[in-house]
Every structure is written in C-alpha cells, then in structure tokens.
Scaffold this active site. Structure first.
Site, mmCIF file in Angstrom:
data_model
loop_
_atom_site.group_PDB
_atom_site.id
_atom_site.type_symbol
_atom_site.label_atom_id
_atom_site.label_comp_id
_atom_site.label_asym_id
_atom_site.label_seq_id
_atom_site.Cartn_x
_atom_site.Cartn_y
_atom_site.Cartn_z
ATOM 1 N N ASP A 90 0.829 -0.999 0.291
ATOM 2 C CA ASP A 90 -0.040 -0.005 0.121
ATOM 3 C C ASP A 90 0.968 1.103 0.055
ATOM 4 O O ASP A 90 2.135 1.137 0.221
ATOM 5 C CB ASP A 90 -0.819 -0.193 1.078
ATOM 6 C CG ASP A 90 -1.769 1.250 1.254
ATOM 7 O OD1 ASP A 90 -2.494 1.444 0.289
ATOM 8 O OD2 ASP A 90 -1.878 1.664 2.399
ATOM 9 N N ASP A 120 -0.470 4.993 0.586
ATOM 10 C CA ASP A 120 -0.566 5.904 1.713
ATOM 11 C C ASP A 120 -0.800 5.310 3.261
ATOM 12 O O ASP A 120 -1.653 4.336 3.271
ATOM 13 C CB ASP A 120 -1.999 6.838 1.461
ATOM 14 C CG ASP A 120 -1.806 7.370 0.224
ATOM 15 O OD1 ASP A 120 -0.731 8.421 0.220
ATOM 16 O OD2 ASP A 120 -2.392 7.251 -0.626
ATOM 17 N N GLY A 180 -5.274 3.445 -3.610
ATOM 18 C CA GLY A 180 -6.786 3.959 -3.934
ATOM 19 C C GLY A 180 -6.358 5.010 -5.004
ATOM 20 O O GLY A 180 -7.399 5.652 -5.678
#
Length: 99
Positions: A8, A10, A44
């Site tokens: 991931d 962030d 995202g």
C-alpha cells in the site's frame, strides 16, 4: 521463493503529509528486481498519480490502482473495473430522490 511484493502507498510508504517517496525506496525496488522479485504499488490513487510518485522506477513495477479497479503490468492494463451505465443511472435517480 518470493516472486512479488505488493505494498500500500498512503500510510505505509508515505507517512503523514509526505508528498514524495524516500529515494531509498527506489534503490530497494531496483534491488528486488535484481533478485527476481517484482514490486507492485497498491493504492486508491489514480494510476497516473502513482506513476508520478514512482517516476524513477515507474516502468519497472506494476500497479493496483484506483482502489483495485485498475491493474497495470508491463505498461498494459490487465484488469479494469467499471460500473455499468444503467446501474449508475439507477443509483443517480435514487440519490436525486433523497433530501
């Protein structure tokens, strides 16, 4: 044997209000590649945003972007999710009825 590492962005590779990745990360990604381990950036964020973020190695990694709805490997889209037009219109009409 490990072939892939996905991370991931962030909150994992970027902390707090950071807007750029630490240069050491790019060295690590290059070292992984030398050992036959492929790095995948998962986020995202939009694909183009991730490419800017990983600019020094952007062509050496894969991406799971836009909350998983777009997957890119070797510069090619391998998976692209979308919302059906009729379904999105149905949702829009329902929302218009709400106060």
């Amino acid at each position: 044997m490990i072939q892939y590492i996905a991370s991931d962005v962030d909150g994992t590779l970027l902390h707090g209000h950071a807007t750029s990745l630490k240069p050491e990360l790019f060295d690590i990604i290059r070292q992984l590649k030398e050992h036959g381990i492929h790095f995948i950036a998962a986020s995202g964020r939009q694909y183009k945003n991730l490419q800017r973020l990983f600019a020094p190695v952007k062509n050496d990694i894969s991406y799971v972007a836009e909350n998983g709805s777009m997957c890119v490997h070797d510069g090619k889209i391998v998976s692209l999710g979308h919302i059906d037009t009729d379904f999105s219109l149905f949702i829009s009409k329902l929302l218009q009825k709400q106060p």
